[in-house]
Design a protein around this motif. Structure first.
Motif, PDB file in Angstrom:
ATOM      1  N   LEU A   6       0.832  -1.199   0.000  1.00 10.83           N
ATOM      2  CA  LEU A   6       0.000   0.000   0.000  1.00 10.83           C
ATOM      3  C   LEU A   6       0.875   1.261   0.000  1.00 10.83           C
ATOM      4  CD1 LEU A   6      -3.001   0.445  -0.178  1.00 10.83           C
ATOM      5  CD2 LEU A   6      -3.083   0.614   2.300  1.00 10.83           C
ATOM      6  N   ASP A   7       2.017   1.232   0.678  1.00 10.23           N
ATOM      7  CA  ASP A   7       2.933   2.381   0.658  1.00 10.23           C
ATOM      8  C   ASP A   7       3.494   2.616  -0.737  1.00 10.23           C
ATOM      9  OD1 ASP A   7       2.609   2.963   3.348  1.00 10.23           O
ATOM     10  OD2 ASP A   7       4.369   1.814   3.971  1.00 10.23           O
ATOM     11  N   GLU A   8       3.811   1.539  -1.466  1.00 10.76           N
ATOM     12  CA  GLU A   8       4.306   1.681  -2.840  1.00 10.76           C
ATOM     13  C   GLU A   8       3.223   2.243  -3.746  1.00 10.76           C
ATOM     14  OE1 GLU A   8       7.664  -1.756  -3.340  1.00 10.76           O
ATOM     15  OE2 GLU A   8       5.590  -2.410  -3.054  1.00 10.76           O
ATOM     16  N   TRP A   9       1.965   1.810  -3.549  1.00  9.35           N
ATOM     17  CA  TRP A   9       0.875   2.362  -4.346  1.00  9.35           C
ATOM     18  C   TRP A   9       0.645   3.819  -4.018  1.00  9.35           C
ATOM     19  CZ3 TRP A   9      -0.364   1.050  -8.805  1.00  9.35           C
ATOM     20  CH2 TRP A   9      -0.385  -0.287  -9.206  1.00  9.35           C
ATOM     21  N   ALA A  14      -0.479   8.928  -5.413  1.00 10.98           N
ATOM     22  CA  ALA A  14      -0.565  10.288  -4.879  1.00 10.98           C
ATOM     23  C   ALA A  14       0.750  10.652  -4.205  1.00 10.98           C
ATOM     24  CB  ALA A  14      -1.727  10.387  -3.899  1.00 10.98           C
ATOM     25  N   PRO A  15       1.823  10.803  -5.000  1.00 10.52           N
ATOM     26  CA  PRO A  15       3.159  10.957  -4.418  1.00 10.52           C
ATOM     27  C   PRO A  15       3.355  12.202  -3.562  1.00 10.52           C
ATOM     28  CG  PRO A  15       3.203  11.392  -6.767  1.00 10.52           C
ATOM     29  CD  PRO A  15       1.842  10.856  -6.446  1.00 10.52           C
ATOM     30  N   PHE A  16       2.564  13.249  -3.776  1.00  7.41           N
ATOM     31  CA  PHE A  16       2.759  14.483  -3.008  1.00  7.41           C
ATOM     32  C   PHE A  16       1.717  14.670  -1.924  1.00  7.41           C
ATOM     33  CE2 PHE A  16       4.453  15.171  -7.309  1.00  7.41           C
ATOM     34  CZ  PHE A  16       5.789  15.260  -6.959  1.00  7.41           C
ATOM     35  N   THR A  17       0.940  13.629  -1.653  1.00  6.58           N
ATOM     36  CA  THR A  17      -0.078  13.668  -0.609  1.00  6.58           C
ATOM     37  C   THR A  17       0.481  13.006   0.642  1.00  6.58           C
ATOM     38  OG1 THR A  17      -1.791  13.450  -2.289  1.00  6.58           O
ATOM     39  CG2 THR A  17      -2.431  12.964  -0.024  1.00  6.58           C
ATOM     40  N   GLU A  40      -6.451   8.006  -5.752  1.00  3.70           N
ATOM     41  CA  GLU A  40      -6.721   9.331  -6.309  1.00  3.70           C
ATOM     42  C   GLU A  40      -6.926   9.293  -7.817  1.00  3.70           C
ATOM     43  OE1 GLU A  40      -6.886  12.223  -4.486  1.00  3.70           O
ATOM     44  OE2 GLU A  40      -6.664  11.009  -2.689  1.00  3.70           O
ATOM     45  N   SER A  41      -6.122   8.492  -8.510  1.00  3.34           N
ATOM     46  CA  SER A  41      -6.128   8.535  -9.973  1.00  3.34           C
ATOM     47  C   SER A  41      -6.402   7.197 -10.652  1.00  3.34           C
ATOM     48  CB  SER A  41      -4.785   9.082 -10.473  1.00  3.34           C
ATOM     49  OG  SER A  41      -3.737   8.227 -10.061  1.00  3.34           O
ATOM     50  N   ARG A  42      -6.475   6.117  -9.899  1.00  2.08           N
ATOM     51  CA  ARG A  42      -6.662   4.798 -10.503  1.00  2.08           C
ATOM     52  C   ARG A  42      -7.091   3.795  -9.447  1.00  2.08           C
ATOM     53  NH1 ARG A  42      -1.374   2.173 -12.475  1.00  2.08           N
ATOM     54  NH2 ARG A  42      -2.652   0.374 -12.119  1.00  2.08           N
ATOM     55  N   TRP A  43      -7.415   2.588  -9.896  1.00  2.00           N
ATOM     56  CA  TRP A  43      -7.669   1.501  -8.958  1.00  2.00           C
ATOM     57  C   TRP A  43      -6.729   0.359  -9.305  1.00  2.00           C
ATOM     58  CZ3 TRP A  43      -9.417  -3.455  -9.988  1.00  2.00           C
ATOM     59  CH2 TRP A  43      -9.946  -3.695 -11.241  1.00  2.00           C
ATOM     60  N   TRP A  44      -6.473  -0.510  -8.343  1.00  2.00           N
ATOM     61  CA  TRP A  44      -5.540  -1.607  -8.542  1.00  2.00           C
ATOM     62  C   TRP A  44      -5.892  -2.775  -7.635  1.00  2.00           C
ATOM     63  CZ3 TRP A  44      -4.609   2.916  -6.083  1.00  2.00           C
ATOM     64  CH2 TRP A  44      -4.332   2.836  -4.732  1.00  2.00           C
ATOM     65  N   HIS A  45      -5.396  -3.948  -8.011  1.00  2.00           N
ATOM     66  CA  HIS A  45      -5.574  -5.158  -7.191  1.00  2.00           C
ATOM     67  C   HIS A  45      -4.684  -5.067  -5.965  1.00  2.00           C
ATOM     68  CE1 HIS A  45      -7.017  -6.705 -11.067  1.00  2.00           C
ATOM     69  NE2 HIS A  45      -7.732  -7.539 -10.349  1.00  2.00           N
ATOM     70  N   ASP A  46      -5.168  -5.587  -4.855  1.00  2.00           N
ATOM     71  CA  ASP A  46      -4.372  -5.660  -3.634  1.00  2.00           C
ATOM     72  C   ASP A  46      -3.328  -6.763  -3.766  1.00  2.00           C
ATOM     73  OD1 ASP A  46      -3.589  -5.023  -1.053  1.00  2.00           O
ATOM     74  OD2 ASP A  46      -5.008  -6.401  -0.141  1.00  2.00           O
ATOM     75  N   LEU A  47      -3.625  -7.774  -4.554  1.00  2.00           N
ATOM     76  CA  LEU A  47      -2.703  -8.879  -4.786  1.00  2.00           C
ATOM     77  C   LEU A  47      -2.225  -8.803  -6.235  1.00  2.00           C
ATOM     78  CD1 LEU A  47      -4.896 -11.559  -2.997  1.00  2.00           C
ATOM     79  CD2 LEU A  47      -2.966 -10.313  -2.030  1.00  2.00           C
ATOM     80  N   ALA A  48      -1.806  -9.901  -6.796  1.00  2.00           N
ATOM     81  CA  ALA A  48      -1.371  -9.915  -8.196  1.00  2.00           C
ATOM     82  C   ALA A  48      -2.560  -9.624  -9.107  1.00  2.00           C
ATOM     83  CB  ALA A  48      -0.769 -11.274  -8.528  1.00  2.00           C
TER      84      ALA A  48
END
Length: 64
Positions: A6-9, A14-17, A40-48
């Protein structure tokens, strides 16, 4: 592709948040049912990520 933390995502989405202000919404992938997050800008899987089966994948938020 490997699963990101989650930190990498947060760094991608949202790199400046500040982390305390970043609150992605939990949910599921409509195609495979795996846990997912909406940022903020997209959605992604929590796993692969799931395999592409020709069906569009959408983010389905968890009921709050």
């Amino acid at each position: 592709m490997t699963a990101r933390s989650l930190d990498e995502w947060h760094a991608v989405d949202a790199p400046f948040t500040p982390l305390t202000d970043w609150d992605p919404i939990p949910g599921r992938c409509s195609r495979c049912g795996q846990p997912a997050w909406l940022g903020e800008s997209r959605w992604w899987h929590d796993l692969a990520p799931c395999k592409d089966r020709g069906l569009p994948a959408e983010f389905l938020p968890d009921p709050r």
